[in-house]
Enzyme design. Structure first.
Site, PDB file in Angstrom:
ATOM      1  N   ASN A  16       8.716  -1.079   3.872  1.00 34.71           N
ATOM      2  CA  ASN A  16       8.631  -1.646   2.516  1.00 34.71           C
ATOM      3  C   ASN A  16       9.764  -1.126   1.645  1.00 34.71           C
ATOM      4  OD1 ASN A  16       6.204  -3.441   1.832  1.00 34.71           O
ATOM      5  ND2 ASN A  16       5.300  -1.879   3.156  1.00 34.71           N
ATOM      6  N   ARG A  67      -3.734  19.138  -5.895  1.00 31.11           N
ATOM      7  CA  ARG A  67      -2.878  17.939  -5.933  1.00 31.11           C
ATOM      8  C   ARG A  67      -1.967  17.962  -7.155  1.00 31.11           C
ATOM      9  NH1 ARG A  67      -4.300  14.125  -2.264  1.00 31.11           N
ATOM     10  NH2 ARG A  67      -6.370  14.423  -1.420  1.00 31.11           N
ATOM     11  N   MET A  92       1.131   8.163   1.490  1.00 31.04           N
ATOM     12  CA  MET A  92      -0.248   8.333   1.934  1.00 31.04           C
ATOM     13  C   MET A  92      -0.932   9.542   1.278  1.00 31.04           C
ATOM     14  SD  MET A  92      -0.281   5.621   3.409  1.00 31.04           S
ATOM     15  CE  MET A  92      -1.307   5.015   4.716  1.00 31.04           C
ATOM     16  N   HIS A 117      -1.068  -2.312  -0.585  1.00 31.58           N
ATOM     17  CA  HIS A 117      -2.181  -1.956   0.300  1.00 31.58           C
ATOM     18  C   HIS A 117      -2.393  -3.132   1.258  1.00 31.58           C
ATOM     19  CE1 HIS A 117      -5.936   0.111   1.258  1.00 31.58           C
ATOM     20  NE2 HIS A 117      -6.605  -1.012   1.072  1.00 31.58           N
TER      21      HIS A 117
END
Ligand code: GAR
Length: 214
Positions: A16, A67, A92, A117
């Site tokens: 992509n 995170r 991901m 997606h």
């Protein structure tokens, strides 16, 4: 018109990414990738970026306890590139409100992070979207008649953000996973750059959870 300064986030092969790079080469395309960020050191997409002369930044997530700490490092490392919007292209990692706030596009009044997606995000979230459509996942053994490639704004949930565009791809009777993935990726490579174009040209608006294409 100034071209939209796009950051692309990847974790893997980056087909992509390649399609966005190729579109950005067209003089009239309204965006350009100013940096590619990967959380995986060996991601082939980093090579694609280097071959195209695009700066790369690699921020492996290992070693960060939270995170948000990983994302803070990402934001700091790509700050010099003045990114106006981020295209997740096979990235991901689940992203948090920290990253979304950092890239909110105040000038456009729109979220600044977009994702692609391989399934209908209303039906299936997370990794392995093509396997989902093929009925290959233990928790989803039903083979579907089609999958719906979905490009959406990212919000703080997992694949829950407002849908910008969906395109159906049939699952044919003789399909193996590679057949479906191959057919689906061709559609992804067309649709994602189209949506980025709409975003860059100011043709997207959000009302509630609904995206309106002007
Ligand atoms: C693509 O199929 C993309 O839709 C998917 O990962 C693949 C990346 O391929 N993304 C997700 O599943 C996100 N939930 P690429 O690295 O060749 O672009």
């Amino acid at each position: 018109m100034e071209k939209l300064r796009l950051g692309a986030f990847i974790s893997g092969g980056g087909t992509n990414l390649q399609s966005i790079i190729d579109n950005c080469k067209k003089p009239e395309y309204p965006a350009r990738i100013v940096v590619v960020m990967s959380n995986q050191e060996g991601a082939y997409g980093l090579k694609r970026a280097e071959q195209a002369g695009i700066p790369t930044v690699c921020v492996p997530h290992k070693g960060f306890k939270k995170r948000e700490e990983h994302e803070r490092e990402i934001v700091e490392r790509i700050e010099p590139y003045q990114v106006e919007a981020v295209a997740l292209a096979g990235y991901m990692r689940v992203v948090t409100a920290y990253l979304l706030d950092a890239f909110y596009n105040h000038r456009k009044g729109l979220p600044g992070v977009i994702n692609i997606h391989p399934a209908d995000t209303r039906a299936y979230q997370g990794a392995h979207g093509y396997e989902f459509a093929m009925g290959m996942l233990a928790e989803h053994p039903q083979r579907l008649a089609e999958t719906k490639i979905t490009v959406h704004f990212v919000d703080a949930g997992v694949d829950t953000g407002p849908i910008i565009q969906q395109v159906s791809v049939p699952v044919l009777p003789d399909d193996g996973i590679d057949d479906l993935r191959g057919r689906g990726l061709k559609v992804e490579h067309r649709v994602y750059p189209e949506v980025i174009r709409l975003y860059a040209e100011g043709k997207l608006k959000i009302e509630g959870q609904q995206v309106i294409i002007l």
